[in-house]
Design a protein around this motif. Structure first.
Motif, mmCIF file in Angstrom:
data_model
loop_
_atom_site.group_PDB
_atom_site.id
_atom_site.type_symbol
_atom_site.label_atom_id
_atom_site.label_comp_id
_atom_site.label_asym_id
_atom_site.label_seq_id
_atom_site.Cartn_x
_atom_site.Cartn_y
_atom_site.Cartn_z
ATOM 1 N N ARG A 193 -40.923 -1.027 103.640
ATOM 2 C CA ARG A 193 -41.301 -2.032 102.643
ATOM 3 C C ARG A 193 -40.134 -2.934 102.284
ATOM 4 N N ASP A 194 -38.919 -2.377 102.270
ATOM 5 C CA ASP A 194 -37.763 -3.077 101.698
ATOM 6 C C ASP A 194 -36.782 -3.603 102.744
ATOM 7 N N ARG B 20 -42.509 -8.818 99.613
ATOM 8 C CA ARG B 20 -42.473 -7.396 99.272
ATOM 9 C C ARG B 20 -43.898 -6.940 99.008
#
Length: 324
Positions: free
Chosen positions: A196-197, A295
């Protein structure tokens, strides 16, 4: 680093502390500060924690609060200190934690709460040491050559947190039997966060994806930076991320049998956390693997749709197994 007034007067939080037998104004304030950190920074995990009994929740908040506090030393984008200065802060934090575990007083509320939790549940000190060792790696390691290298980092940064949770959650048999599954689930959660990051981690100068597996798809740090800086996408990166999402799902599958090794009243919480984190992978796929320019998040409504039925199951489990 004191608790804010609104946290201090939160009736639900105080009922949790009463149920856990946490007494004394300073100790209760310390736990409230950890609960606040958890609620603000770990929303999905915090929501899942609501499925535990009130008596269990303060310990989970304390463990999360300590992990978040240490993580901020190395990960805050607003902190421009040198790597050596951050390592010195981590060394100081470890020394303060060891003294707190030995019963010395400290004015850091996070350490007050986590030391109390460690004593209550007889948590092994080396688990905290392994976690802080991985945080130190973040001050000088920016890439991971292969999955084995990354896995070594994740043992300290996530696996040990799963192991620390086991005494809080409770097991139906020997804790050692459940331990490998608990570590695997912690690693699955972290792999999900890494996927995700990717963009945010690049901004910190780090890539938490195995370099050899990226290279197999024609992806390297330069391509990641190019996509991040220009807001562009690339089919090679798409293929690499699809591979890594599939591998992370496999880690969840390996971890899942461990849920049945927990006491029945704790299972709804862990199942819900697994579902909520797994939903992040679904969102990554839905976004066509565009994680460098956005994000992905699981909407609040979707999280509640998972949590509310689980809450009913949690109450039913506690009613059937009140002594657990």
């Amino acid at each position: 680093m004191s608790a804010r007034p609104e946290a201090i007067v939160n009736p639900a939080a105080h009922r949790e502390l009463d149920a856990a037998g946490v007494t004394g104004a300073s100790l209760r304030s310390a736990y409230l500060r950890c609960r606040e950190l958890h609620a603000v920074h770990g929303r999905s995990y915090f929501l899942a924690t609501r499925l535990l009994s009130r008596a269990q929740r303060p310990s989970v908040h304390a463990l999360y609060g300590f992990a978040r506090y240490a993580d901020e030393i190395v990960d805050s984008l607003a902190d421009h200190r040198s790597a050596a200065e951050k390592r010195a802060d981590l060394d100081m934090l470890q020394a303060q934690l060891w003294r707190a575990l030995d019963g010395e007083t400290t004015d850091n509320p996070v350490l007050v709460a986590v030391a109390d939790t460690a004593r209550r549940h007889e948590l092994d000190r080396p688990l905290f040491g392994a976690f802080l060792d991985s945080m130190r790696r973040d001050t000088h390691v920016t890439d991971y050559a292969d999955y084995a290298d990354l896995r070594q980092y994740m043992h300290g940064s996530a696996g040990v947190i799963g192991l620390q949770m086991l005494p809080v959650l409770g097991t139906v048999g020997p804790r050692a039997r459940a331990a490998p599954f608990a570590e695997e689930l912690g690693i699955a959660f972290q792999l999900t966060n890494f996927l995700r990051d990717v963009g945010e981690d690049l901004d910190r100068g780090r890539v938490y994806l195995p370099a050899d597996e990226l290279r197999a798809f024609g992806v390297d740090r330069e391509l990641l930076l190019w996509c991040r800086q220009r807001g562009r996408r690339d089919r090679r990166l798409h293929a690499a991320l699809a591979h890594l999402v599939a591998r992370t799902r496999a880690v969840y599958r390996r971890a899942s049998p461990g849920i049945e090794l927990l006491v029945p009243s704790s299972r709804p919480c862990v199942r819900t956390a697994r579902t909520l984190y797994g939903a992040i992978l679904d969102r990554i796929v839905d976004a066509d693997y565009d994680v460098l320019n956005r994000r992905v998040v699981v909407p609040t409504g979707s999280r509640l749709a998972v949590a509310l039925p689980s809450m009913a199951r949690a109450y039913a489990a506690r009613a059937r197994h009140p002594r657990a």
